[in-house]
Design an enzyme around this catalytic site. Structure first.
Site, PDB file in Angstrom:
ATOM      1  N   PRO A  77       0.795  -1.308   0.331  1.00 52.17           N
ATOM      2  CA  PRO A  77      -0.233   0.206   0.327  1.00 52.17           C
ATOM      3  C   PRO A  77       0.728   1.291   0.010  1.00 52.17           C
ATOM      4  O   PRO A  77       1.808   1.562   1.000  1.00 52.17           O
ATOM      5  CB  PRO A  77      -1.042  -0.432   1.788  1.00 52.17           C
ATOM      6  CG  PRO A  77      -0.656  -1.689   2.166  1.00 52.17           C
ATOM      7  CD  PRO A  77       0.393  -1.759   1.418  1.00 52.17           C
ATOM      8  N   GLU A  78       0.515   1.866  -0.882  1.00 51.72           N
ATOM      9  CA  GLU A  78       1.520   3.570  -0.997  1.00 51.72           C
ATOM     10  C   GLU A  78       0.128   4.587  -0.948  1.00 51.72           C
ATOM     11  O   GLU A  78      -0.774   4.347  -0.655  1.00 51.72           O
ATOM     12  CB  GLU A  78       1.903   3.819  -2.297  1.00 51.72           C
ATOM     13  CG  GLU A  78       3.231   2.755  -2.517  1.00 51.72           C
ATOM     14  CD  GLU A  78       3.810   2.416  -3.781  1.00 51.72           C
ATOM     15  OE1 GLU A  78       3.858   3.813  -4.421  1.00 51.72           O
ATOM     16  OE2 GLU A  78       4.246   1.886  -4.492  1.00 51.72           O
ATOM     17  N   ARG A 110       2.401 -10.303   6.494  1.00 49.62           N
ATOM     18  CA  ARG A 110       4.114 -10.831   6.007  1.00 49.62           C
ATOM     19  C   ARG A 110       4.378  -9.668   7.635  1.00 49.62           C
ATOM     20  O   ARG A 110       5.895  -9.669   7.918  1.00 49.62           O
ATOM     21  CB  ARG A 110       5.366  -9.875   5.213  1.00 49.62           C
ATOM     22  CG  ARG A 110       4.345 -11.181   4.194  1.00 49.62           C
ATOM     23  CD  ARG A 110       5.070 -10.651   2.629  1.00 49.62           C
ATOM     24  NE  ARG A 110       6.346 -10.371   2.576  1.00 49.62           N
ATOM     25  CZ  ARG A 110       6.929  -9.467   1.951  1.00 49.62           C
ATOM     26  NH1 ARG A 110       5.935  -9.577   0.510  1.00 49.62           N
ATOM     27  NH2 ARG A 110       7.820  -9.057   1.698  1.00 49.62           N
TER      28      ARG A 110
END
Length: 265
Positions: free
Chosen positions: A2-3, A103
DNA sequence: CGCAGCGCCTGAAGGC
DNA sequence: TGCCTTCAGGCGCTGC
């Protein structure tokens, strides 16, 4: 990954779902990255804001619940369980807000409002790209203070907040700037400033870029992956000049560029 | 203080 | 078929 466009897409729906709700219970993964989530129990959520890639949920007791999604983080109203749920907040309307992160590159903190010393990247990051303080001159001055490669400077969040690997490649391609350069001209800064705003605005308009794990707050995928000109297109022809795009590694980040449109020097 | 390098994480994909 | 290696990469931390 996600940016800014992905985080903003999530923020808009999250805000309508949780603003005004009180957190009445919750639990979190035991690691230091997520355990602070339970510190928000008892407070109500006043607003849902964003700074760069960070979500800031302002609490009514003067603190901020800060959420960074890392690489594979997602938020949803969902009370079901699976091995990757790292935090869960029960809200006073009976719903459950769930943070899932395969992660574990993400991070959750509860801090006094504005006290981001425990999150140095948030504390030191530059202006939001759509803020009026982000200008061609502010970008140019920031780049003149650094000797790192221009792509690495963008990923540092210091010249401007919210740009990650995908939108860095897209913006540098659009601006015609070689990502390996260590300095840029004033004219290049002007083009790059516009390119950053354009690629991020387009990403938001398309609901974000879904390549692997990113999902919106509703669990749907974005569509910006179909609008990428550069990122991940190595081996394919440049959409501007037809030259084959090239992949290389810059400071350990996979990078795609057009050797013709983004020349060295 | 800035920069470069490393470690954290886990599933997917590719090689043999 | 199955094991092993490589890759994806944001960010905190450390050493220079």
């Amino acid at each position: 990954m996600p940016e800014l466009p992905e985080v903003e897409t999530i923020r808009r729906r999250l805000a309508s779902a949780v603003t005004g709700r009180r957190i009445v219970g919750g639990e979190a993964h035991s690691s230091a990255k997520f355990a602070p989530a339970t510190a928000a129990i008892g407070a109500a959520i006043s607003t849902v804001d964003r700074r760069g890639k960070y979500l800031l949920l302002a609490l009514d007791d003067g603190r901020d619940l800060v959420v960074h999604l890392g690489m594979t983080g997602s938020l949803a109203l969902d009370d079901s369980s699976d091995p990757y749920v790292r935090a869960r907040w029960q809200l006073d309307d009976g719903t459950t807000l769930r943070y899932r992160d395969i992660r574990r590159f993400g991070r959750i903190a509860v801090v006094p409002r504005g006290d981001y010393a425990s999150m140095p990247t948030l504390a030191a990051q530059g202006p939001d790209p759509f803020d009026e303080t982000f200008t061609p001159d502010s970008l140019w001055r920031a780049t003149r203070r650094s000797t790192a490669r221009i792509k690495t400077q963008l990923l540092s969040q210091r010249p401007v907040a919210g740009v990650g690997n995908i939108y860095a490649d897209e913006a540098l391609w659009r601006a015609g700037t070689d990502p390996a350069r260590r300095s840029i001209t004033r004219a290049q800064a002007e083009r790059l400033h516009g390119a950053i705003r354009e690629v991020l605005a387009q990403g938001i308009a398309n609901g974000g870029t879904t390549l692997r794990d990113y999902r919106t707050f509703d669990g749907t995928t974005g569509t910006n992956q179909h609008a990428l000109d550069c990122y991940g297109r190595h081996g394919e022809p440049c959409n501007r000049c037809g030259t084959t795009l090239v992949r290389r590694v810059i400071d350990a980040r996979s990078t795609t560029h057009c050797p013709s449109c983004q020349p060295r020097r």
